[in-house]
Structure formats: structure tokens, C-alpha cells
Design a protein around this motif. Sequence first.
Motif, short mmCIF file in Angstrom:
data_model
loop_
_atom_site.label_atom_id
_atom_site.label_comp_id
_atom_site.label_asym_id
_atom_site.label_seq_id
_atom_site.Cartn_x
_atom_site.Cartn_y
_atom_site.Cartn_z
N MET A 143 0.82 -1.21 0.00
CA MET A 143 0.00 0.00 0.00
C MET A 143 0.86 1.26 0.00
N GLU A 144 2.12 1.12 0.42
CA GLU A 144 3.00 2.29 0.42
C GLU A 144 3.17 2.85 -1.00
N PHE A 145 3.16 1.97 -1.98
CA PHE A 145 3.32 2.44 -3.37
C PHE A 145 2.12 3.29 -3.77
N GLU A 146 0.93 2.89 -3.33
CA GLU A 146 -0.27 3.67 -3.64
C GLU A 146 -0.20 5.05 -2.96
N HIS A 147 0.38 5.10 -1.77
CA HIS A 147 0.45 6.36 -1.03
C HIS A 147 1.56 7.28 -1.54
N HIS A 148 2.69 6.71 -1.93
CA HIS A 148 3.86 7.51 -2.29
C HIS A 148 3.86 7.96 -3.75
#
Length: 402
Positions: free
Chosen positions: A214-219
Motif C-alpha cells: 500500500m505504500e506504493f499507492e500512497h507515495h
Amino acid sequence: MTASAASTQSELASARVSRHATALSNQLRSLGTSLFPPSARKSLRSFTSGEVSRIVGVSDGYLRQLSLDGLGPNPAIGSAGRRSYTLGQVNELRSYLSSARPREALQFSPGRRNGEKLQIITVANFKGGSAKTTTALYLAQFLALQGFKVLAIDLDPQASLSAMFGYQPEFDIPENATLYGAIRYDDQRRPMQEVVRETYFEGVGLVPGNLELMEFEHHTPRAMLDRGVRGHELFFRRVAGAIDQVADQFDVVVIDCPPQLGYLTMGALNAATAMLVTIHPQMVDVASMSQFLLMTSDLMAIIENAGGRLDYDFIRYVVTRHDPNDVPESQIVALLRNLFGDDVLKATAWKSTAIANSGLTKQSLYELDRGSVGRAAYDRALESVDAVNAEIVTLMKEVWGR
């Protein structure tokens, strides 16, 4: 309710959910230890000579004669002289047969040759219950049994595919060990090779998933703002770039996409050479798929307008959890075939208690002994799954010009 009371209630709710999550995780870990002792890791059973003859495409009698003559791998000999082979020995057998029968080498060693491009197959749908992960799992394992080298990539933060390969995401996958580690934007980015894991299922490598994805979606939105117009290139080409780093080690990549059309899914769509859309033949699922296709079309247009190229070798709809004796379901399947023609696979994956029961122990039918879930149910379920996967292999071979 005062602000203070609301805050306390919120904290109590979060603490309760956290406690439940921890309790469930610990219970699952304990269950894994009891199911797969002593190391709490999955291992793959051996295959009978009858199973191996079907997998490899030679007669059981021929295998027996090879064993008697001391040719090829030495199978284990059980009671009543029954022979069994590990998957490693099945692959040794393929190598032996390729040398001993060179005219049939392509049958026994089907991996891609020079000039044949890597097949990258995404399995997608944002509707829960469409058997997306099950389809990806069975495809990856079927391909390995056929002699292909497979990379399975779990892009779903819920990590069901990783769990089926024996990894409990919150315990077994450390920080920066998912695909996110190979596509992130900062200096903690890792080479793709470092996040590929071997599995107990010989021939299948795994890039596991967990909530870190999910970090990729946020960053990604932040990176697009920080770096301007090149932000599109930064996110949607990263999955393809990571796969390219290990492309020479595999014949096929199978990507289990997350159940939403976010940046990870867009990256998978850009990397793919083919797409499988799973569909459960119920009207509510068909209606949901209509929305999925509209949204996917819009996302593809965004990628193409930003300079991406989505030139798929094939797109196919896979009918899953199908009861062929259910009249309404049969009517929906007929409707899909009428609308999409040959883009719907001819074979369907049947709804089966054998598949459901095997999943309770985080195993596939390929991993279970035939008698453990009922022989008749096992045979019917496996026949339908194999037929679906065999069609996909045929499509791959057509792409390779075979």
C-alpha cells in the motif's frame, strides 16, 4: 458525545481491532506449525508414477522400464513396488527424455527458446470471490508441473497468494521484501533478485506481498508532484522494469493483481503481455465486471496517452466456480460467449468442494493426495482446472510460434 469521549471510543475501537488482528495472526501461525511440522514450512508431496506419466506424457509402463534399467532418476519404491517421484525428479526425467528422445525434446522441455519473449500474465478483477488468487495459484503450479520456470508475483496487500505458498505475511515477510522494495522511489530500493524467493514448489519463484504494498499507492502521487510530468513514467513502468531485471531466469510471470484499480494494477497492466479476467457466472458478478471493464479501459487509455504501450498477445475471460448443472449459470456462460466469442476460454473451472476443502489447509489439489478429499470429486475438479490451464499454455505457445 464530547470530543474527548469520541477520541476515547476511537482509541478503544482501534485497540480492539488490533488485539483481534494479533490474536488471529498468532492462531494462524500456530495452525501452520501444526499443519507443516517440524519446520512450520510447506513441502510438496511426491507424485505416483501414474501421475508422472500424465504430467510428462509417457506411459506408466515406459517409466517402469526406465526404472528397471536404471535410466533417468531413481524413484522411491514403496509398498507393492509402487514408485513415486519428487517434482525435482520429474524435472530430471524431463532432462533425460529430452536427451534420449531429441525429436520430442520440445515436449519434454517446453521452456522458452532464444527469441521467444517472456510471457507476463496478469490475473485481474476487483470483485471479491471471483477466484482470482486461486486462478493465479493453479496456473503457476500447473506451468511448473509442465516444466516451465515461473515467477509468481503477489501484488495484493492481503497476500492470499503468498499465504498459499506458505508465507504468513505479517510474520514471514520482513520490511522491504515485497515488490514494493524493487519499485519504491527512495534510496531503499532493492534489486528485483533480492525480493524473489524460492518456494517448496520447484520451478516456482515468488515475490510475496503484504500490507507494505500500500505504500506504493500512497507515495506515487507525491512522487508525481515532486517530479512533474515524468511522474507517469515513474509509476507505470516500474513493475515492468523490475521484472526485466530477472527476465532471463523465467519463462512465465503470473501476477495476482490487487482487487482495486490503483497504481500497482496500472503497473501490472503495463508490464503484461496477456490478461486473464476471472468471472463467477452470477448476474451480480457480471454487472460488477461491466464496471471493472469500463474502469480498466479508462486506465488503459491513461497509460497509452502517457506513452505506455498495451499490446497484449491475448485477453481471455476465465469462468470460475462454475456449476455446469446450474441452469442460470449456464445461461450466463452462454451470454458471455455470445458477447465475447473466443475471448472466453472454452474450459471452465468448476465449483468444487475438493478445491474448497484443499484451500482450508492452504494447499492446492496439486499438493494433495488424490484420496484426501474424495477421489471422484478430486478427479472432476482437477480435470476442469487442468483444462483451463492447458488452454492458456496453448495460447502461450501460439505466441511463441510453435
